[in-house]
Design a protein around this motif. Sequence first.
Motif, short mmCIF file in Angstrom:
data_model
loop_
_atom_site.label_atom_id
_atom_site.label_comp_id
_atom_site.label_asym_id
_atom_site.label_seq_id
_atom_site.Cartn_x
_atom_site.Cartn_y
_atom_site.Cartn_z
N ALA A 172 11.58 -11.14 12.37
CA ALA A 172 12.77 -10.29 12.47
C ALA A 172 13.13 -9.73 11.09
N PHE A 173 13.08 -10.56 10.06
CA PHE A 173 13.35 -10.07 8.71
C PHE A 173 12.26 -9.10 8.26
N GLN A 174 11.01 -9.42 8.57
CA GLN A 174 9.91 -8.57 8.13
C GLN A 174 10.03 -7.16 8.69
N GLN A 175 10.40 -7.05 9.95
CA GLN A 175 10.51 -5.72 10.56
C GLN A 175 11.67 -4.92 9.97
N LEU A 176 12.63 -5.60 9.37
CA LEU A 176 13.76 -4.90 8.75
C LEU A 176 13.50 -4.56 7.29
N GLY A 177 12.41 -5.08 6.72
CA GLY A 177 12.06 -4.72 5.34
C GLY A 177 12.20 -5.82 4.32
N ALA A 178 12.46 -7.06 4.75
CA ALA A 178 12.49 -8.22 3.86
C ALA A 178 11.34 -9.15 4.24
N LEU A 179 11.16 -10.22 3.48
CA LEU A 179 10.08 -11.15 3.77
C LEU A 179 10.56 -12.57 3.52
N VAL A 180 10.35 -13.44 4.51
CA VAL A 180 10.55 -14.87 4.31
C VAL A 180 9.31 -15.37 3.57
N LEU A 181 9.44 -15.55 2.26
CA LEU A 181 8.29 -15.85 1.41
C LEU A 181 7.75 -17.26 1.63
N GLY A 182 8.61 -18.16 2.02
CA GLY A 182 8.20 -19.53 2.30
C GLY A 182 9.39 -20.33 2.76
N HIS A 183 9.13 -21.38 3.55
CA HIS A 183 10.21 -22.27 3.98
C HIS A 183 9.69 -23.70 4.00
N PHE A 184 10.59 -24.66 3.65
CA PHE A 184 10.14 -25.99 3.28
C PHE A 184 11.15 -27.07 3.65
N PHE A 185 10.61 -28.29 3.75
CA PHE A 185 11.44 -29.50 3.78
C PHE A 185 11.52 -30.02 2.35
N GLU A 186 12.72 -30.11 1.82
CA GLU A 186 12.90 -30.57 0.44
C GLU A 186 12.97 -32.09 0.40
N ARG A 187 12.12 -32.71 -0.40
CA ARG A 187 12.14 -34.15 -0.54
C ARG A 187 13.36 -34.59 -1.34
N GLY A 188 13.96 -35.71 -0.96
CA GLY A 188 15.12 -36.22 -1.68
C GLY A 188 16.07 -36.94 -0.75
N PRO A 189 17.15 -37.47 -1.30
CA PRO A 189 18.08 -38.27 -0.50
C PRO A 189 18.90 -37.46 0.48
N VAL A 190 19.04 -36.16 0.24
CA VAL A 190 19.82 -35.29 1.13
C VAL A 190 18.84 -34.49 2.00
N GLU A 191 19.13 -34.41 3.28
CA GLU A 191 18.27 -33.64 4.19
C GLU A 191 18.49 -32.15 3.90
N ARG A 192 17.43 -31.50 3.40
CA ARG A 192 17.57 -30.09 3.02
C ARG A 192 16.40 -29.28 3.56
N PHE A 193 16.75 -28.06 3.95
CA PHE A 193 15.78 -27.02 4.31
C PHE A 193 15.92 -25.94 3.25
N THR A 194 14.82 -25.64 2.57
CA THR A 194 14.84 -24.72 1.45
C THR A 194 13.93 -23.55 1.75
N TRP A 195 14.41 -22.33 1.51
CA TRP A 195 13.56 -21.19 1.79
C TRP A 195 13.82 -20.06 0.81
N LEU A 196 12.83 -19.17 0.71
CA LEU A 196 12.91 -18.03 -0.19
C LEU A 196 12.80 -16.76 0.63
N ARG A 197 13.73 -15.84 0.36
CA ARG A 197 13.76 -14.56 1.06
C ARG A 197 13.68 -13.46 0.02
N GLY A 198 12.75 -12.51 0.20
CA GLY A 198 12.54 -11.48 -0.80
C GLY A 198 12.81 -10.09 -0.27
N TYR A 199 13.28 -9.21 -1.15
CA TYR A 199 13.61 -7.83 -0.84
C TYR A 199 13.00 -6.91 -1.90
N PRO A 200 12.73 -5.65 -1.55
CA PRO A 200 12.23 -4.70 -2.55
C PRO A 200 13.24 -4.44 -3.67
N ASP A 201 14.54 -4.43 -3.34
CA ASP A 201 15.57 -4.15 -4.34
C ASP A 201 16.93 -4.55 -3.75
#
Length: 244
Positions: free
Chosen positions: A36-65
């Motif tokens: 959905a993001f890709q078709q609009l012109g952005a990119l989900v560059l990666g998404h991850f489970f973050e190791r550590g004591p707190v349950e976290r979902f970490t992701w990177l979203r990129g745009y041309p500008d």
Amino acid sequence: MSTSPDCTVIELRRYSLVEGSAERFSRSFETWFPEAFQQLGALVLGHFFERGPVERFTWLRGYPDMAARAAVNTAFYDGPVWREHRAALNQWILDSDNVLLLRPLHPGSGIPGIRAVDPVAEPDGAGGIAVLQIFPVKEGALDECALAADPWFASYQGSGVVEVGILATLDAANNFPRHPIRSDGTFLVWMGVLRDQGALEGLHGAFAAGAAAIAQSGLLAGPAELLVLDPGQRSRLRWIRSAG
């Protein structure tokens, strides 16, 4: 490796989740949102489970500008995909305000848009381990800090590790205020993808030495943070077997 033009605007988004919900959150996220993001012109560059004591979902979203950031986010969050699925995702999010707005430190140091996971050729999904080292930099000291960090970043490279980006805080007004971004200083960020746990263990000493040396330079506003991230099933950022 890259399948798209470099993103000059990158959001590093770290969500704190309800305990035990990370796997369900990730499966829902990667089922509905990357394309959905890709078709609009952005990119989900990666998404991850973050190791550590707190349950976290970490992701990177990129745009041309920055203009694309405002346009894409408005279209997505006012659009049908988010309206249909937001309740399913929001029920598991405790906090979503830990967001750094970043840019490539210099031309060519941005996060690449690696090809999507091939469900036939990669039936087990994304592999490897991603690592982010985040340095809070004293005001006005970014260039000097980046210069001091450069030999340490170079020392991280070798067998079983690929540097995928060096980023810095983007000094720009938030043009999508529905999504807060951090305003607590300037940050320098190194990111790499590692082959496996053995590669990570082999680099722990270098990561610690680099953080200590840069801290001793007096250029940091606080301690460096090391994020160890396990890719979600369909994460673009992952270990590509041909990387060596």
